[in-house]
Scaffold this active site. Structure first.
Site, PDB file in Angstrom:
ATOM      1  N   GLU A  56     -32.187  17.067 -26.697  1.00 25.62           N
ATOM      2  CA  GLU A  56     -30.766  16.963 -27.021  1.00 25.62           C
ATOM      3  C   GLU A  56     -30.135  15.620 -26.670  1.00 25.62           C
ATOM      4  O   GLU A  56     -29.245  15.543 -25.801  1.00 25.62           O
ATOM      5  CB  GLU A  56     -29.984  18.084 -26.318  1.00 25.62           C
ATOM      6  CG  GLU A  56     -30.353  19.462 -26.787  1.00 25.62           C
ATOM      7  CD  GLU A  56     -29.369  20.550 -26.314  1.00 25.62           C
ATOM      8  OE1 GLU A  56     -28.471  20.236 -25.529  1.00 25.62           O
ATOM      9  OE2 GLU A  56     -29.511  21.692 -26.754  1.00 25.62           O
ATOM     10  N   GLU A  98     -34.924  26.032 -28.414  1.00 27.05           N
ATOM     11  CA  GLU A  98     -34.075  26.812 -27.498  1.00 27.05           C
ATOM     12  C   GLU A  98     -33.162  27.717 -28.301  1.00 27.05           C
ATOM     13  O   GLU A  98     -32.574  27.286 -29.299  1.00 27.05           O
ATOM     14  CB  GLU A  98     -33.157  25.933 -26.632  1.00 27.05           C
ATOM     15  CG  GLU A  98     -33.838  25.138 -25.566  1.00 27.05           C
ATOM     16  CD  GLU A  98     -32.870  24.272 -24.769  1.00 27.05           C
ATOM     17  OE1 GLU A  98     -31.662  24.619 -24.675  1.00 27.05           O
ATOM     18  OE2 GLU A  98     -33.315  23.240 -24.256  1.00 27.05           O
TER      19      GLU A  98
HETATM   20  C1  BGC Z   1     -30.009  22.421 -22.853  1.00 24.45           C
HETATM   21  C2  BGC Z   1     -30.381  23.273 -21.667  1.00 24.45           C
HETATM   22  C3  BGC Z   1     -29.195  24.123 -21.279  1.00 24.45           C
HETATM   23  C4  BGC Z   1     -28.898  25.058 -22.424  1.00 24.45           C
HETATM   24  C5  BGC Z   1     -27.729  25.989 -22.185  1.00 24.45           C
HETATM   25  C6  BGC Z   1     -29.184  23.130 -23.871  1.00 24.45           C
HETATM   26  O1  BGC Z   1     -28.049  22.364 -24.127  1.00 24.45           O
HETATM   27  O2  BGC Z   1     -31.141  21.812 -23.395  1.00 24.45           O
HETATM   28  O3  BGC Z   1     -30.822  22.445 -20.634  1.00 24.45           O
HETATM   29  O4  BGC Z   1     -29.385  24.813 -20.089  1.00 24.45           O
HETATM   30  O5  BGC Z   1     -28.643  24.345 -23.600  1.00 24.45           O
HETATM   31  O6  BGC Z   1     -26.555  25.292 -22.005  1.00 24.45           O
END
Ligand code: BGC
Length: 448
Positions: free
Chosen positions: A163, A353
């Site tokens: 990100e 993610e």
């Molecule tokens: C990031 C994580 C973060 C998650 C939830 C993403 O922006 O890569 O490190 O914990 O989202 O906020």
């Protein structure tokens, strides 16, 4: 239908779980430095210092991953653990930590996906100007070379950056993530530009030093643009908002277009206030062909075509539910992102993610019956499956996160995990969602 070799995983990041911040010669990251001033920057004065104590409990954590049935694990390397001076000697202890972790994962049948940079920039390099220093791409290239030399005999998947969108906007423009700067747009442009150069140099460094054929990509933050209705006009408006932007600095396709198309979308540069100077030849370096496109998606915006022919953001309905991060839950975010991003960049996709933070209280037996998380996972996977059925080449899904952890400026107040962590004792407990996700994996999503 998810294919039989679909990659089912969960993800974490070093700063969020490791702890052991000063063990084995490791130096501080910018988040450790911010933790030292926690009153100012991080909720409840929380710090990165112990996090989930994964640094000591990594074997137990791999055993839990195996118990859940994960096929893959995405984790990041702490740059300042591996190379405490940032650009000098490799730490034998740091290298051993990750090497042992990789061996344990492979022994457990879990495919490692390594992220090189998940925001925990070495403070020693920050003190030398960090990403504002024109040498910074070279420092990253060296780091990537070391990672490849040490681990590519066993690891096949690498993610150079996590990100850059959030890192740059929150860290350098808004000042609510480390290093907590609020710089003028031209200066932030330089940071972003150096990160893009670093990304390309890192990409080639990993490839050139790899001991086997490896796949290298990035994990972008892409909040979806969800068409307000199914009409052609609204679909077009959503795509325009995602890809042409306007008014929103370094978000959306800013980094993806630079990397995969070798250009900065004109609108986005304009949104920086004009007057941005850079060497156009740099774009030849910055443009690469990653092996895959990773994206992190949690939520989205509703977009319709406005009366003036420009995309217009619409409010969510009053029935919308929100996560503990106050993010609207709309599972279509995965469907539209997979579709739109595959269409534009034409690369195999990994959802690097996706997940949900909930306010959850364990019962007297210390169980967390997180049915809302189960429903979140189920609905988002169904939405992803729809995009796959319609032709998007999606190869894997990583739930964020394997365990509750340090949620950056929110400290430990937001729980995303499949595993509950007691931050006093570091005891781990599988939540109901971990068992559910394990069942999904066992039948490749046929029970959704
Ligand atoms: C990031 C994580 C973060 C998650 C939830 C993403 O922006 O890569 O490190 O914990 O989202 O906020």
């Amino acid at each position: 239908m998810f294919s039989k070799n679909f990659v089912w995983g969960a993800a974490t990041a070093a700063a969020q779980i490791e702890g052991g911040y000063n063990e084995g010669g490791r130096t501080l990251s910018v988040w450790d430095r911010a933790s030292q001033y926690s009153g100012d920057y991080i909720q409840q004065h929380n710090t990165t210092f112990c996090a989930c104590n994964h640094f000591e409990r990594w074997k137990e954590d791999v055993a839990l991953m195996k118990q859940i049935g994960l096929k893959a694990y995405r984790f990041s390397i702490s740059w300042s653990r591996l190379i405490p001076s940032g650009d000098g000697e490799v730490s034998a202890q740091g290298a051993k930590f990750y090497s042992d972790l990789i061996d344990e994962l492979l022994k457990s049948g879990i495919e490692p996906f390594i992220t090189l940079f998940h925001w925990d920039y070495p403070q020693v390099l920050q003190d030398r100007g960090g990403w504002q220093n024109s040498q910074s791409p070279k420092w990253f290239e060296r780091y990537a070379t070391v990672v490849s030399q040490l681990f590519s005999d066993r690891v096949k998947f690498f993610i150079t950056l996590n990100e850059p969108e959030v890192y740059v906007n929150d860290g350098y423009l808004y000042g609510d993530h480390a290093p907590f700067y609020k710089l003028p747009a031209e200066e932030v442009f330089k940071v972003a530009h150096n990160i893009l150069k670093a990304n390309a140099l890192g990409f080639y460094a990993i490839k050139n030093h790899a001991k086997q054929s490896v796949q290298v990509g990035q994990a972008h933050c892409v909040g979806a643009k969800i068409p307000y209705t199914d009409s052609e006009q609204d679909v077009l408006a959503a795509k325009t908002a995602l890809f042409e932007g306007g008014g929103i600095h370094f978000w959306d396709s800013y980094f993806m277009d630079a990397i995969m198309r070798g250009e900065y979308v004109a609108n986005r540069l304009l949104s920086l206030g004009g007057g941005i100077e850079y060497n156009k030849d740099d774009m030849k370096l910055i443009q690469i062909k990653p092996d895959f496109l990773g994206f992190n998606t949690y939520t989205g915006d509703l977009i319709k075509m406005g009366d003036n022919g420009a995309p217009q953001k619409m409010p969510f309905s009053s029935n919308t539910d929100y996560t503990a991060m106050n993010w609207a839950i709309d599972s279509r975010c995965l469907y539209y992102n997979a579709k739109f991003l595959f269409e534009r960049y034409n690369l195999p996709i990994y959802i690097t993610e996706n997940g949900v933070a909930l306010s959850e209280i364990p019962n007297m037996k210390n169980e967390v019956n997180d049915d809302t998380r189960i429903e979140y996972i189920r609905s988002h996977l169904l939405s992803l499956e729809k995009a796959i059925k319609e032709g998007a080449d999606v190869r894997g899904y990583f739930y964020w996160s394997l365990m509750d952890n340090f949620e950056w400026a929110h400290g430990y107040s937001k729980r995303f995990g499949l595993i509950r962590v007691n931050f006093d004792t570091f005891e781990r407990t599988l939540k109901k969602s971990a068992h559910y996700y394990g069942k999904v994996i066992a039948c490749s999503g046929e029970n959704l």
